[in-house]
Scaffold this active site. Sequence first.
Site, PDB file in Angstrom:
ATOM      1  N   GLY A  12       0.825  -1.222   0.000  1.00 35.93           N
ATOM      2  CA  GLY A  12       0.000   0.000   0.000  1.00 35.93           C
ATOM      3  C   GLY A  12       0.848   1.257   0.000  1.00 35.93           C
ATOM      4  O   GLY A  12       2.084   1.218  -0.057  1.00 35.93           O
ATOM      5  N   LEU A  14       1.528   3.535   2.368  1.00 37.47           N
ATOM      6  CA  LEU A  14       2.478   3.643   3.484  1.00 37.47           C
ATOM      7  C   LEU A  14       3.502   2.521   3.448  1.00 37.47           C
ATOM      8  O   LEU A  14       4.707   2.745   3.587  1.00 37.47           O
ATOM      9  CB  LEU A  14       1.718   3.588   4.809  1.00 37.47           C
ATOM     10  N   ARG A  37      -1.700  -9.814  -2.242  1.00 38.10           N
ATOM     11  CA  ARG A  37      -1.213 -10.148  -3.588  1.00 38.10           C
ATOM     12  C   ARG A  37       0.279  -9.820  -3.663  1.00 38.10           C
ATOM     13  O   ARG A  37       0.744  -8.862  -3.033  1.00 38.10           O
ATOM     14  CB  ARG A  37      -1.951  -9.277  -4.636  1.00 38.10           C
ATOM     15  N   ASP A  50      -3.190 -13.049   3.544  1.00 41.35           N
ATOM     16  CA  ASP A  50      -4.484 -12.365   3.680  1.00 41.35           C
ATOM     17  C   ASP A  50      -4.689 -12.252   5.187  1.00 41.35           C
ATOM     18  O   ASP A  50      -4.884 -13.264   5.864  1.00 41.35           O
ATOM     19  CB  ASP A  50      -5.594 -13.211   3.026  1.00 41.35           C
ATOM     20  N   TYR A 140     -14.900   2.914   7.539  1.00 40.35           N
ATOM     21  CA  TYR A 140     -13.449   2.906   7.800  1.00 40.35           C
ATOM     22  C   TYR A 140     -13.157   3.552   9.154  1.00 40.35           C
ATOM     23  O   TYR A 140     -12.450   2.980   9.985  1.00 40.35           O
ATOM     24  CB  TYR A 140     -12.757   3.668   6.684  1.00 40.35           C
ATOM     25  N   LYS A 144     -11.653   1.903  12.569  1.00 38.91           N
ATOM     26  CA  LYS A 144     -10.414   2.418  13.180  1.00 38.91           C
ATOM     27  C   LYS A 144     -10.651   2.788  14.651  1.00 38.91           C
ATOM     28  O   LYS A 144      -9.825   2.515  15.524  1.00 38.91           O
ATOM     29  CB  LYS A 144      -9.884   3.626  12.396  1.00 38.91           C
TER      30      LYS A 144
HETATM   31  C1  VAH Z   1      -8.134   8.111   3.743  1.00 37.01           C
HETATM   32  N1  VAH Z   1      -5.751   8.508   3.462  1.00 37.01           N
HETATM   33  O1  VAH Z   1      -8.307   9.120   3.055  1.00 37.01           O
HETATM   34  C2  VAH Z   1      -6.749   7.935   4.365  1.00 37.01           C
HETATM   35  C3  VAH Z   1      -6.658   8.623   5.691  1.00 37.01           C
HETATM   36  C4  VAH Z   1      -7.117  10.723   6.998  1.00 37.01           C
HETATM   37  C5  VAH Z   1      -7.349   9.976   5.717  1.00 37.01           C
HETATM   38  O2  VAH Z   1      -7.119   7.816   6.712  1.00 37.01           O
HETATM   39  O3  VAH Z   1      -8.984   7.273   3.953  1.00 37.01           O
END
Ligand code: VAH
Length: 326
Positions: A12, A14, A37, A50, A140, A144
Amino acid sequence: MQPTILVTGANGQLGSVLIPALRGRYGSERVIASDIRSVPNYRGRFELIDATDADRLTQVVREQNVTQIYHLAAILSASGEQQPIRTWNINMSAFLNVLEVSRQEGIDKVFYPSSIAVFGEGAELDHTPNDSVLDPLTSYGISKAAGENWAQYYFAKYGLDVRSIRYPGVIGHQSDPGGGTTDYAVEIFHAAVQGKPFSCFLQADERLPMIFMDDAIRATLELMEAPKENIRIRTSYNLAGASFSPEEVTAAIRQYYPDFDVSYVPDYRQEIAAKWPNSIDDSAARGDWGWQPEYDLKKMAKTMIEALQKRYNRETPLLGNNQFAA
Ligand code: VAH
């Protein structure tokens, strides 16, 4: 004793930069990249993992005598909103696997990347405090925020040394982002250097917390190498680099490309960004483990443009007295 480090999600945005940084710090043979992958012609230790497969994760940890795990694998905010339940399931099962395998196999340290996406409308928009209420409005961000609480739970209940940073939008030239709401701030530099017009999916004045990749990577290593007793926060540390809006980064780019053509066509990602902070209070990171950013917007823009000009083999634009802006 030198660690043996496993990085999930290594291909990815990072991970592509963290892997060489870790290998430079600890030695290539001590860092195992992994992802769902493989990439062709990958150099260095690599394992197909995975992270939602606990047995596979356990197998690699045992066979490779892993002592630290940096868990980067996750679906990000924008792409995550296309299938919110799938995003939750993947992000949570992967991290819970990492926590359980780490507990069972005696892993020394775990890194967990959180995000400013954990903040919602209940948090202050400016200089958002570390201990703000977390009421995220993306799948997301919800995953988190839940992950932060699981990290704290595994530290409190089992003593597992899990450390975490709430990354702002990460801006780098070494790798391409994917699926993020802040990705416009990388794409805009590529467009400028290639002499192409840019259509921004956020509105011009949407200010967001951002950080240059080199600062983000350095912060990660500094957090993970800090003395354990200095880590007072076991959910996640706010981290700030430089906050800016699309019109502000456009102005910084036009110091080099005065005719750069930018239009603003907000889409669904504007709704996500509007509920995120404008700026972040990272005083806890500064106080506990000495965090200090080195890149403001001006330095970030200069570094991005110079690096991308090399990547696209573009001549440096002659500007004013034929020099780069200071
Ligand atoms: C996103 N780059 O845009 C990530 C990040 C603060 C944004 O978590 O989902």
